[in-house]
Design a protein around this motif. Structure first.
Motif, PDB file in Angstrom:
ATOM      1  N   SER A   1      11.947  -2.412 -13.310  1.00  0.00           N
ATOM      2  CA  SER A   1      11.566  -1.052 -12.902  1.00  0.00           C
ATOM      3  C   SER A   1      11.796  -0.839 -11.413  1.00  0.00           C
ATOM      4  O   SER A   1      12.365   0.178 -10.994  1.00  0.00           O
ATOM      5  CB  SER A   1      10.091  -0.794 -13.242  1.00  0.00           C
ATOM      6  OG  SER A   1       9.874  -0.892 -14.624  1.00  0.00           O
TER       7      SER A   1
ATOM      8  N   MET B   1      24.317  -0.381  -8.140  1.00  0.00           N
ATOM      9  CA  MET B   1      24.320  -0.351  -9.605  1.00  0.00           C
ATOM     10  C   MET B   1      24.905  -1.642 -10.172  1.00  0.00           C
ATOM     11  O   MET B   1      24.372  -2.233 -11.115  1.00  0.00           O
ATOM     12  CB  MET B   1      25.133   0.847 -10.098  1.00  0.00           C
ATOM     13  CG  MET B   1      24.469   2.183  -9.864  1.00  0.00           C
ATOM     14  SD  MET B   1      23.178   2.534 -11.075  1.00  0.00           S
ATOM     15  CE  MET B   1      24.194   2.978 -12.476  1.00  0.00           C
TER      16      MET B   1
ATOM     17  N   SER C   1      19.705  -7.769 -13.599  1.00  0.00           N
ATOM     18  CA  SER C   1      19.026  -7.431 -14.862  1.00  0.00           C
ATOM     19  C   SER C   1      19.438  -8.399 -15.962  1.00  0.00           C
ATOM     20  O   SER C   1      18.590  -8.856 -16.752  1.00  0.00           O
ATOM     21  CB  SER C   1      19.360  -5.990 -15.271  1.00  0.00           C
ATOM     22  OG  SER C   1      18.913  -5.068 -14.306  1.00  0.00           O
TER      23      SER C   1
ATOM     24  N   THR D   1      22.409  -4.511  -9.432  1.00  0.00           N
ATOM     25  CA  THR D   1      21.197  -4.353 -10.246  1.00  0.00           C
ATOM     26  C   THR D   1      21.490  -4.736 -11.690  1.00  0.00           C
ATOM     27  O   THR D   1      20.665  -5.387 -12.350  1.00  0.00           O
ATOM     28  CB  THR D   1      20.691  -2.896 -10.169  1.00  0.00           C
ATOM     29  OG1 THR D   1      20.449  -2.564  -8.799  1.00  0.00           O
ATOM     30  CG2 THR D   1      19.409  -2.730 -10.962  1.00  0.00           C
TER      31      THR D   1
ATOM     32  N   ALA E   1      17.738   1.523  -7.011  1.00  0.00           N
ATOM     33  CA  ALA E   1      19.061   2.092  -7.285  1.00  0.00           C
ATOM     34  C   ALA E   1      19.001   3.618  -7.223  1.00  0.00           C
ATOM     35  O   ALA E   1      19.922   4.267  -6.702  1.00  0.00           O
ATOM     36  CB  ALA E   1      19.563   1.626  -8.650  1.00  0.00           C
TER      37      ALA E   1
ATOM     38  N   PHE F   1      21.948   6.040  -6.805  1.00  0.00           N
ATOM     39  CA  PHE F   1      22.753   5.256  -7.759  1.00  0.00           C
ATOM     40  C   PHE F   1      24.096   4.869  -7.144  1.00  0.00           C
ATOM     41  O   PHE F   1      25.165   5.077  -7.734  1.00  0.00           O
ATOM     42  CB  PHE F   1      22.942   6.010  -9.076  1.00  0.00           C
ATOM     43  CG  PHE F   1      21.690   6.112  -9.895  1.00  0.00           C
ATOM     44  CD1 PHE F   1      20.965   4.980 -10.228  1.00  0.00           C
ATOM     45  CD2 PHE F   1      21.220   7.341 -10.322  1.00  0.00           C
ATOM     46  CE1 PHE F   1      19.794   5.066 -10.980  1.00  0.00           C
ATOM     47  CE2 PHE F   1      20.051   7.442 -11.076  1.00  0.00           C
ATOM     48  CZ  PHE F   1      19.338   6.302 -11.397  1.00  0.00           C
TER      49      PHE F   1
ATOM     50  N   TRP G   1      15.634  -0.839 -10.478  1.00  0.00           N
ATOM     51  CA  TRP G   1      16.328   0.397 -10.853  1.00  0.00           C
ATOM     52  C   TRP G   1      15.781   1.606 -10.090  1.00  0.00           C
ATOM     53  O   TRP G   1      16.511   2.581  -9.864  1.00  0.00           O
ATOM     54  CB  TRP G   1      16.244   0.615 -12.364  1.00  0.00           C
ATOM     55  CG  TRP G   1      17.188  -0.302 -13.095  1.00  0.00           C
ATOM     56  CD1 TRP G   1      16.885  -1.461 -13.739  1.00  0.00           C
ATOM     57  CD2 TRP G   1      18.615  -0.155 -13.196  1.00  0.00           C
ATOM     58  NE1 TRP G   1      18.031  -2.048 -14.240  1.00  0.00           N
ATOM     59  CE2 TRP G   1      19.105  -1.272 -13.931  1.00  0.00           C
ATOM     60  CE3 TRP G   1      19.519   0.804 -12.745  1.00  0.00           C
ATOM     61  CZ2 TRP G   1      20.459  -1.438 -14.211  1.00  0.00           C
ATOM     62  CZ3 TRP G   1      20.865   0.643 -13.024  1.00  0.00           C
ATOM     63  CH2 TRP G   1      21.317  -0.476 -13.753  1.00  0.00           C
TER      64      TRP G   1
END
Length: 695
Positions: free
Chosen positions: A297, A313, A320, A316, A303, A308, A300
């Motif tokens: 969470s 991105m 992830s 991330t 991001a 973004f 992002w």
């Protein structure tokens, strides 16, 4: 080698797909034939698998790799939107087009810059669906700052983005083409009207609103211009306000990466979050899932704060995958995870392979995984002994990470940027520490400002802003100090494609020697080194024997490179000679390719200048000749100021063999003089239209 790849299957998959993409970028095969080749390959693959029921696995493996390479080629071809039938590049004779701004709006000295997506054109009074992206510039003098999501009806036809006009100049046209941008349009308030919007902003629009809000918070509480510019660049990815001198200082210190939101920033946030929330996995029954949810969470959300940004991105997404892999108890392999993330990103956007940031990010991470563990044991520090030992251990680990990343990215860095920061080892530990404080502190500041504003404790926000500004200033002073050290940066370095490939093969050979201790790789490394030495000797001989006069094509400027061996005399107007950014964009790559090691800058005055280089005479004409002035006879006559607007200003007054119209004249005056000269049977060469002249 086979055993190596069998442990990391996705590494060979992504390499195969990259080979297909690179093949597309360097060849022109027929796409229809390629599609049939894919179909036949899949059928062959299926028949062999069914008939032999798993035998002939080696052949199947190679066939699978071949199919992936073909897929990479085909997928890359589909990414060139200019090939779409409804792309605006394939349309003509339309009077208006509809578009929507789909990017953050950047502030330039005289304009607002944004990317817009085309939805329709108006042709013959009829609206037709259309696609494509256009780079828009809005005149700041009479247009208010546009916003993301603005719908516009624009009058006129956008201009094609031009290619480079100087040898080895950065190819901005190709760079934008890989992003689907082939046109640009300069707009005044009479060139467009806004169309009422009917849809919401969406997730991306919301992210841009968050980014703009954060920008306004930093602007309010960080009053000093340089500190604000660096904070916005590091935390939000907004680099508009960083001046050229500060940018050059970060480059000289080997710290330019901290000014671009990237994998480094996501990595710092990830490490801090793991340190803060890592105990959840051990102390709670469902702690690992709670840990996963919190980390994902926050990553992002960051991001979103950056609007973004593409590098964030990518990073991330990679982190992830690592987190999800750990949480579901999959055996994690760093190479495989790295390859999976690259594979997925290249399936989505195969032209990412042309992005320098993409290449540097993955190479740097590879260096940290492969090279840093080999460097770390070279100095063993008992960190539990004293606080000094603990601090020394931290500094050593940061240093080995920086060295590992530098080794892995060195060939590509020199190939693209032609320079090397000599004191990066000195600056990096402190730069990484301070930049991490600024990044985490900046994000914490944004959250605390909301809290203390709600509590009406505005004085606390001001003090927090002062503290954050202090650390940013300390970071700036560190890089400025490093830049001012003697020999801070090695400039005009140059590698070609072959040298980059050989250097990476040499690095791979040396790493293999360390791991396998096989003598065959020692011989390989010696052989590759011998080839590189041979190339270097050949290049040096060529450089020492070169004699060149290059008249460059630079808008509103005059620039002439007179090269003798590795020495350069740069003749130009005062503004150009003092502007490192313009020189870097138009000229540095050319000088690097020519192996320049010594530069002497000479200012061309605003008066008429007569120069003699390599036995040829060059007359730089800046003003109209008086009626009683004597007729001169020169080899090259160069018109370099808009005071000379007509060919008649020089007709019959000067004898010359070659007429050149300098970049300091606009297209309008350049065209007029060319037409008038042609009517008189004289060929005039326009630098702005036809590019630089190399003699």
């Amino acid at each position: 080698m086979i055993n190596f790849f069998s442990r990391f299957p996705f590494l060979r998959y992504v390499i195969a797909m990259i080979l297909g993409i690179v093949l597309f970028l360097n060849t022109e095969l027929v796409i229809e034939h390629l599609i049939w080749l894919i179909i036949i390959s899949i059928l062959v693959y299926g028949i062999i698998f069914i008939k032999y029921q798993g035998s002939g696995r080696l052949f199947l493996g190679y066939l699978g790799i071949f199919i992936l390479a073909i897929f990479g080629y085909y997928n890359a071809s589909r990414s060139f939107k200019i090939n779409d039938k409804d792309n605006i590049s394939n349309e003509s004779e339309y009077k208006y087009y509809e578009s929507k701004i789909v990017s953050l709006v950047e502030e330039k000295p005289k304009s607002w810059k944004a990317i817009a997506e085309v939805s329709a054109i108006i042709k013959g009074g009829i609206e037709q669906n259309c696609s494509g992206k256009i780079l828009l510039y809005f005149d700041k003098n009479d247009v208010a700052k546009p916003k993301f999501g603005d719908k516009l009806l624009i009058k006129g036809i956008p201009a094609l983005i031009e290619g480079p006009k100087n040898p080895n100049q950065f190819n901005y046209k190709k760079y934008l083409g890989y992003q689907g941008l082939y046109h640009q349009h300069y707009l005044r308030d009479t060139s467009f009207v806004k169309i009422p919007k009917t849809e919401g902003l969406g997730i991306k629009g919301l992210a841009f609103q968050i980014n703009n809000y954060c920008d306004s918070v930093f602007t309010k509480y960080i009053p000093k211009k340089q500190e604000l510019a660096v904070t916005n660049a590091m935390v939000l990815g907004l680099r508009d306000d960083i001046d050229n001198d500060l940018m050059a200082a970060y480059s000289a210190a080997g710290a330019i990466h901290v000014l671009s939101v990237s994998g480094l920033h996501v990595g710092v946030i990830y490490i801090i979050l793991v340190w803060i929330f890592g105990s959840l996995k051990k102390n709670l029954r469902w702690g690992k899932w709670l840990f996963l949810g919190i980390i994902l969470s926050i990553l992002w959300m960051y991001a979103a704060v950056t609007g973004f940004s593409s590098p964030v991105m990518r990073s991330t997404f990679m982190f992830s995958l690592i987190l999800i892999s750990e949480t579901i108890n999959r055996q994690q392999n760093s190479y495989n995870t790295l390859a999976i993330s690259a594979f997925c990103l290249l399936v989505f956007d195969p032209l990412l392979i042309t992005n320098v940031g993409f290449m540097l990010s993955y190479l740097a991470v590879f260096g940290m995984i492969q090279i840093q563990p080999l460097l770390n044991p070279l100095i063993i520090i008992d960190k539990d002994k004293t606080i000094f030992h603990w601090l020394s251990d931290r500094i050593w680990k940061v240093t080995t990470v920086a060295v590992a990343a530098q080794i892995a990215t060195l060939p590509i860095t020199i190939y693209y940027f032609h320079q090397f920061p000599n004191y990066f080892l000195l600056a990096n530990p402190l730069v990484i520490l301070l930049s991490s404080i600024v990044l985490i502190g900046g994000l914490a500041f944004l959250l605390l400002v909301v809290l203390f504003s709600f509590l009406q404790l505005y004085i606390v926000n001001e003090w927090l802003g002062i503290i954050l500004q202090f650390f940013v200033k300390a970071l700036n002073e560190t890089v400025l100090f490093t830049e001012n050290l003697p020999g801070a940066i090695s400039k005009n370095l140059n590698f070609n494609y072959l040298e980059v490939i050989l250097l990476y093969f040499l690095i791979f050979s040396l790493l293999t020697i360390i791991q396998t201790k096989k003598y065959a790789w020692v011989k390989t490394a010696i052989f590759v080194t011998a080839i590189l030495i041979g190339i270097s000797i050949t290049n040096n001989i060529k450089i020492n024997n070169q004699n060149i006069v290059a008249i460059h094509s630079i808008p509103k400027s005059t620039a002439i490179s007179v090269i003798n061996g590795s020495k350069l005399q740069l003749h130009g107007n005062a503004a150009l000679l003092s502007d490192r950014k313009i020189q870097g964009y138009y000229l540095n790559n050319f000088w690097s390719e020519k192996g320049i090691v010594e530069t002497n800058k000479i200012t061309l005055s605003n008066e008429t200048n007569l120069k003699v280089w390599k036995g040829k005479s060059y007359l730089f004409l800046n003003n109209r000749l008086k009626a009683n002035e004597s007729i001169l006879n020169v080899d090259f006559l160069i018109i370099k100021h808009k005071k000379l607007r007509y060919f008649s200003d020089i007709k019959g007054k000067i004898k010359f063999k070659f007429l050149i119209i300098d970049g300091s004249l606009s297209n309008f005056y350049s065209n007029r003089i060319q037409v008038e000269a042609a009517q008189d049977g004289v060929l005039a060469y326009s630098l702005i239209k036809e590019g630089a002249l190399i003699l």
